[in-house]
Scaffold this motif. Structure first.
Motif, PDB file in Angstrom:
ATOM      1  N   TYR A 235       0.803  -1.234   0.000  1.00 46.72           N
ATOM      2  CA  TYR A 235       0.000   0.000   0.000  1.00 46.72           C
ATOM      3  C   TYR A 235       0.830   1.276   0.000  1.00 46.72           C
ATOM      4  O   TYR A 235       0.320   2.337  -0.317  1.00 46.72           O
ATOM      5  N   GLY A 236       2.104   1.168   0.343  1.00 46.43           N
ATOM      6  CA  GLY A 236       2.940   2.360   0.376  1.00 46.43           C
ATOM      7  C   GLY A 236       3.935   2.443  -0.765  1.00 46.43           C
ATOM      8  O   GLY A 236       4.385   3.516  -1.137  1.00 46.43           O
ATOM      9  N   GLY A 237       4.288   1.286  -1.331  1.00 47.66           N
ATOM     10  CA  GLY A 237       5.265   1.260  -2.413  1.00 47.66           C
ATOM     11  C   GLY A 237       6.673   1.570  -1.914  1.00 47.66           C
ATOM     12  O   GLY A 237       6.900   1.796  -0.723  1.00 47.66           O
ATOM     13  N   ARG A 238       7.603   1.577  -2.840  1.00 45.52           N
ATOM     14  CA  ARG A 238       9.019   1.764  -2.497  1.00 45.52           C
ATOM     15  C   ARG A 238       9.312   3.084  -1.766  1.00 45.52           C
ATOM     16  O   ARG A 238      10.070   3.079  -0.791  1.00 45.52           O
ATOM     17  N   PRO A 239       8.710   4.237  -2.190  1.00 42.74           N
ATOM     18  CA  PRO A 239       9.025   5.490  -1.476  1.00 42.74           C
ATOM     19  C   PRO A 239       8.676   5.430   0.014  1.00 42.74           C
ATOM     20  O   PRO A 239       9.452   5.868   0.852  1.00 42.74           O
ATOM     21  N   MET A 240       7.514   4.852   0.342  1.00 38.94           N
ATOM     22  CA  MET A 240       7.119   4.768   1.749  1.00 38.94           C
ATOM     23  C   MET A 240       8.021   3.795   2.513  1.00 38.94           C
ATOM     24  O   MET A 240       8.374   4.039   3.669  1.00 38.94           O
ATOM     25  N   VAL A 241       8.396   2.702   1.835  1.00 40.43           N
ATOM     26  CA  VAL A 241       9.280   1.717   2.470  1.00 40.43           C
ATOM     27  C   VAL A 241      10.629   2.358   2.788  1.00 40.43           C
ATOM     28  O   VAL A 241      11.172   2.180   3.875  1.00 40.43           O
ATOM     29  N   LEU A 242      11.161   3.117   1.845  1.00 45.74           N
ATOM     30  CA  LEU A 242      12.449   3.775   2.070  1.00 45.74           C
ATOM     31  C   LEU A 242      12.351   4.804   3.200  1.00 45.74           C
ATOM     32  O   LEU A 242      13.296   4.992   3.960  1.00 45.74           O
TER      33      LEU A 242
END
Length: 197
Positions: free
Chosen positions: A73-80
């Protein structure tokens, strides 16, 4: 950090089996510490061995499920941005991405056995929108043998339960590779049986 975790575990102990599941839901609570301690509680007579293993295995799915949701639900930007709060670095994510590209959905199972990949492997599964039930299934069957070994070591070692992590790491491949191979064979046989029906 370990002292804080052990103090928290005393609180979780009051919640019995639910406390074990809850502790493992938080990725900053290392299973290498939580599960042998649960085994020690079995040794003390506060828990039943099979109940501790079941609670640990379920908790071992809930933690990765939070990272799966973050990826989905957050994708790579949120994970980073937020991965650091789950002790997931960009290097972990990159390794997991490469592993996922190479092996596909099976990483939810095999990734659990690999240091440097096991924590973050849930994230590319979420980003790839892998079926959540498939993810839960593969994660559970990977966590069950790991949990069983850690809890059993904690139980057998008793007051020396803190040595479980060291013993586990020495014999991990000898213990887990055959278990993983058996599980894979069972899945392959089951698929063949389903296709033949």
């Amino acid at each position: 950090m370990e002292t804080i975790i052990l103090q928290l575990m005393e609180v979780f102990k009051g919640l019995s089996y639910f406390g074990i599941m809850l502790a493992l839901t938080f990725e900053f609570m290392p299973a290498e510490l939580v599960l042998p301690l649960a085994g020690y509680w079995v040794y003390e007579g506060d828990l039943i061995l099979y109940g501790a293993i079941l609670a640990g295995s379920i908790g071992g799915v809930l933690g990765p499920l939070t990272l799966y949701a973050l990826g989905r639900y957050g994708g790579r930007p949120m994970v980073l941005k937020y991965g650091k709060y789950f002790l997931v670095t960009e290097e972990h994510i990159n390794k997991s991405d490469r592993f996922f590209e190479k092996y596909g959905g099976g990483v939810a199972f095999f990734g659990r056995f690999l240091p440097g990949v096991r924590t973050a492997v849930s994230i590319p599964c979420g980003m790839a929108k892998m079926n959540v039930w498939k993810f839960i299934f593969f994660t559970y069957i990977a966590m069950l043998p790991i949990t069983t070994v850690y809890v059993y070591l904690g139980f057998k070692l008793g007051p020396q339960w803190t040595q479980a992590g060291e013993i586990f790491s020495q014999y991990a491949n000898l213990l887990l590779v055959p278990i993983a191979a058996i599980i894979v064979l069972m899945i392959v046989k089951r698929r063949k049986r389903v296709k033949s029906i």
